[in-house]
Design a protein around this motif. Structure first.
Motif: not given
Ligand code: ATP
Ligand code: MG
Lengths: 628, 256
Positions: A40-43, A112-121, A600-605
């Protein structure tokens, strides 16, 4: 090309090198102390950039333009560092004793989670940052105007390098980091608060990456693809510079960025009567630099060889041969899948889903072959899927090749790619192998993305329809089923042949294997090439099944899907990846239709799997069984 | 074959780590049918010598000849193919396989069958593997996973694997480490019997002096990387320099 344009590009290259260096340095420091490669360092870099482009304009009305710009960078850096500390305390702390693969997957889930969080925000659109007040002009140098901000960034890299150097050499915190990097037991033995040290180190690494991102705000727009592209570049830099060496990271960042800049500066050149647009070759140049360094210095410019372990810490389970009951079950499953076209008359969707499952099964099984018996967890298996898909699509649409020939050409493309990249990858172990495979996959993705004339660029290629008799859904489906079954059968034969045993021998103890006369690197290489070839077959089938192929379908996400499939099914059994692929495809199909935030969901799984079964799903089930 | 001709000739080997000379100008020979013990205190450079002979390490200077042919700098797998088998100080076997499969895999490698992608390995070389396991006293354990074997049995399995390559020269780094007294003597007696039967040249290191002086044909002594004695068992036992090296900070068992 003139001298001054070369100079211009050189400064530009140094400016890019600074950003790259900051990410790679953070990655390296974190790895040194915690032994975790943070996917997640690129994130963190991306978050730093997004936060800065939002904060700077927001702060400016209150504290003035310049203060707002620099204040925005500062606050973004601190916020990312804080997030890093939080991530360490909530997630990573539970993973230090987990297998390497799980650590990599967990941090990828975070990506994955950060990526979708950024998309959301922030939404999907690129966001342009403000220009740097006071540094938006240009400096005259040799009659060429160099942007001041680029000059500033070019100097920022060495400044941070110096700062980190002083921090590591002159402070108690730095001495602790160095001690922990060299000998973790010693730190524990000295009674140092390990938990605090790890949190602080993670915050430092994340903050440095965040700073790298924030500093780029006046140069490039914030966009959602940055996390992976920066991660791939950072891996290249770390592998070239030598893991754990900060100066190596800087040198490698400069080397990579300058070679790219040089290609851009050369522009179009004539070679033997052909006009080559060198600026298109930046990615190939990056690959060549890495290849050259790894051939000459396999552990990077400043890296030290790791002493080979005599044996693996834990014994891997043996793949079990099929029993009588297993054989019956397999036959029943094959019969059921072969009968799918019949029910397709009633459930139109069933054959489509079944085709996806069949393709995923071949994809996952080919990955499992190098991951299980080979012990090489590839984070870039999507590359060979992509080469197979694009090779077949190109042959079918541009060359007008008949379907079987196009299919074969797809496989051939993947085989060549896997043979070439595999030569480098198999020389590395563990996380180094993971990083290099991911970097190669990122390079393939970028080439596909940029080489518009051949690949259709970001749109991909359309109209990849197979000819009769494969133009009927049933025809294509049955052909795909046959190909997959043949692939699975081949893998099975190989695993239980002397070659499969030699592959496991190299995994279990490469020293013992070499001393017994097994050429471990060559065995791994052939296994890698074979896995890539079969994966290419899956990719070619995919292109025909969808009628199109785009860069998105071959991104790092697909590599991770493969890893999740294998882990879901269990690494120890040959049927595992097939079951995992089936389950994963079903799940994906159900969830993807419900939400935009599938990643994000996949990340959570993934996180749930990793946190609930830190010793692997198979280990978790075994423990549950023993407890009963 | 000329009975007395050396199988292994080591000449002026030197290897440094940083400033430390781990091996410093070491020369010796091993003849066919000879059981040569290499002894010395901890850190004397014994394992380093082994690793150079088997190709795992490249020496800074010096040469290794096998049957007259220079093998310095060849990779371990090539040296293995030329007839050098070895066991490790920390025993290494393939944990995911049964004992028999371990030996079968070594046999396949020795016969150039590693790249056989098609034939089932289950029966390939099984008879001979069982035979080798029987010779090393492992017949009853043949179908147990190697990861569940007792440490002494792992060492025997390693010996069977080393023999699978039909070596001319056997290198054994502390073959009896981690074994109890009787087991030790059994193991070394086994090695002695096997080498006599096959006319093998054996180079082994050992910390237990009763094993060394009871079974070796000849002894060479390393201290801080230098060879300080080379001769028959009694000669070395009486050597004042050797006594000094071993009495200064020596483990009790070092005294014969
Ligand atoms: N990879 C290495 N890096 C640095 N120094 C090393 C390395 N391997 C060995 N040495 C040093 O070289 C010297 C010889 O080591 P070696 O393992 O050959 O000794 P040994 O005689 O086998 O000892 P032991 O009886 O404990 O097995 C020692 O001082 C050791 O510390
Ligand atoms: Mg030793």
């Amino acid at each position: 090309m003139s001298l001054d344009s070369l100079l211009f590009q050189a400064v530009n290259g140094l400016a890019s090198a600074s950003g790259l260096f900051l990410v790679a340095a953070g990655l390296s420091i974190i790895f040194g102390v915690t032994r975790i490669v943070n996917m997640a360092h690129g994130s963190f870099y991306m978050l730093g950039l997004y936060l800065a482009v939002t904060l700077a304009p927001a702060l400016s009305p209150w504290i003035g333009g310049a203060a707002g710009f620099w204040g925005g960078i500062l606050v973004a850096t601190l916020a990312v560092a804080l997030l890093g500390a939080l991530v360490e305390m909530v997630l990573l702390r539970r993973l230090y004793r987990a297998p390497e693969l799980y650590q990599l997957l967990a941090t990828f889930a975070l990506l994955l989670v950060i990526s979708d969080a950024v998309l959301f925000l922030w939404g999907p659109e690129d966001i342009l940052g403000p220009r740097a007040p006071g540094l938006s002009g240009a400096v005259d140098l040799l009659g060429r105007r160099l942007p001041q901000y680029d000059l500033f960034l070019a100097l920022a890299g060495p400044a941070v390098l110096l700062g980190l150097h002083l921090l590591l050499r002159r402070t108690r915190f730095g001495r602790l980091i160095r001690a922990a990097t060299q000998d973790r037991e010693m730190v524990a033995a000295l009674g140092i608060n390990e938990a605090l040290l790890f949190t602080a180190v993670f915050a430092l690494g994340a903050g440095v990456a965040g700073l790298g991102g924030a500093l780029q705000m006046a140069r490039e727009p914030a966009n959602l693809a940055i996390d992976l592209s920066v991660l791939g570049d950072a891996f290249v830099v770390v592998v070239v510079g030598g893991m754990g060496s900060i100066s190596g990271a800087y040198l490698a960042a400069v080397l990579v960025a300058e070679v790219k800049a040089l290609c851009t500066a050369l522009g179009v050149v004539d070679i033997a009567g052909y006009a080559f647009n060198m600026s298109r070759l930046t990615l190939v140049a990056e690959f060549l630099v890495m290849a050259l360094v790894l051939i000459l210095r396999p552990h990077g410019l400043f890296g030290r060889p790791q002493p080979p372990a005599t044996t693996r810490a834990r014994a891997e389970p043996a793949p079990a041969p099929l029993g009588r009951r297993g054989a019956v079950l397999v036959l029943v499953a094959v019969a059921l899948f072969a009968a799918v076209p019949l029910i397709g008359q009633f459930f139109a969707y069933a054959p489509v889903l079944a085709l996806d499952m069949v393709i995923a099964a071949l994809f996952a099984a080919s990955l499992h072959f190098i991951m299980g018996p080979g012990g090489m967890a590839s984070f870039g298996h999507a590359a060979y899927f992509g080469l197979g898909a694009y090779g077949a699509a190109f042959a079918a649409t541009r060359l007008g090749a008949p379907t079987p020939l196009a299919f074969a050409m797809g496989i051939g493309t993947a085989a060549m790619g896997a043979t070439l990249f595999g030569w480098f990858c198999v020389r590395l172990e563990g996380v180094y192998f993971a990083m290099l495979t991911l970097a190669f996959a990122q390079i393939v993705w970028s080439i596909v993305y940029q080489w518009e004339e051949v690949t259709g660029g970001s749109n991909g290629m359309f109209g990849v329809w197979p000819q009769a008799p494969f133009d009927e859904p049933a025809g294509l489906y049955l052909a795909a089923l046959a190909v997959t079954l043949a692939g699975l059968f081949l893998i099975r034969r190989v695993v239980f042949a002397p070659f499969g045993f030699a592959l496991r021998a190299g995994r279990d103890s490469s020293l013992r294997a070499e001393a017994s006369g097994i050429p471990v690197a060559r065995v791994r290489w052939l296994a890698f090439a074979l896995a890539g070839t079969l994966c290419g077959a899956a990719g070619a089938l995919f292109a025909f099944a969808k009628g199109s192929i785009s860069p998105e379908a071959i991104s790092v996400g697909r590599s991770i899907d493969g890893l999740v499939m294998v882990l879901l099914g269990g690494v120890q059994s040959l049927m595992g990846p097939v079951l995992g692929a089936g389950g994963f495809t079903l799940l994906q199909d159900m969830v993807m239709r419900e939400t935009d935030y599938w990643r994000a969901l996949l990340g959570a799984v993934i996180l749930a799997v990793v946190l609930l079964f830190p010793s692997g799903i198979a280990g978790g089930l075994r423990r549950a069984g023993n407890a009963r | 074959m000329n009975a007395g001709a050396p199988v292994l000739e080591v000449r002026d080997l030197t290897k440094s780590y940083g400033g430390v000379r781990a091996v410093d100008g070491v020369s010796f020979d091993v003849a066919a049918g000879e059981l040569l013990a290499l002894i010395g205190p901890n850190g004397a450079g014994k394992s380093t010598c082994f690793n150079i002979v088997n190709g795992q390490l490249r020496p800074d200077a010096g040469a290794v000849r096998l049957g007259g042919r220079v093998i310095t700098g060849l990779p371990p797998r090539r040296i293995a193919a030329l007839g050098v088998g070895r066991t490790f100080q920390v025993a290494a076997v393939f944990g995911s396989m049964t004992a028999a499969q371990n030996v079968q895999t070594a046999l396949a490698a020795a016969r150039g069958g590693t790249f056989d992608l098609w034939r089932p390995a289950r029966r390939l070389g099984r008879e001979q593997a069982l035979d080798l396991l029987a010779q090393t006293g492992m017949a009853a354990q043949a179908d147990r996973p190697a990861s569940t074997l007792a440490y002494g049995d792992v060492k025997r399995l390693e010996l069977a694997m080393a023999l699978a390559g039909e070596p001319r020269l056997l290198l054994m780094d502390e073959p009896t480490a981690g074994m109890a007294g009787t087991e030790r003597r059994e193991m070394i007696a086994l090695v002695q019997a096997l080498t006599r039967a096959r006319g093998l040249a054996v180079l082994f290191t050992e910390h237990s002096m009763d094993v060394v002086f009871g079974h070796a044909d000849r002894v060479i002594v390393l201290a801080r990387g230098r060879l300080i004695a080379n001769g028959g068992v009694d000669e070395v036992r009486r050597d004042p320099l050797v006594r000094e090296v071993y009495l200064g900070g020596a483990p009790t068992e070092a005294r014969p």
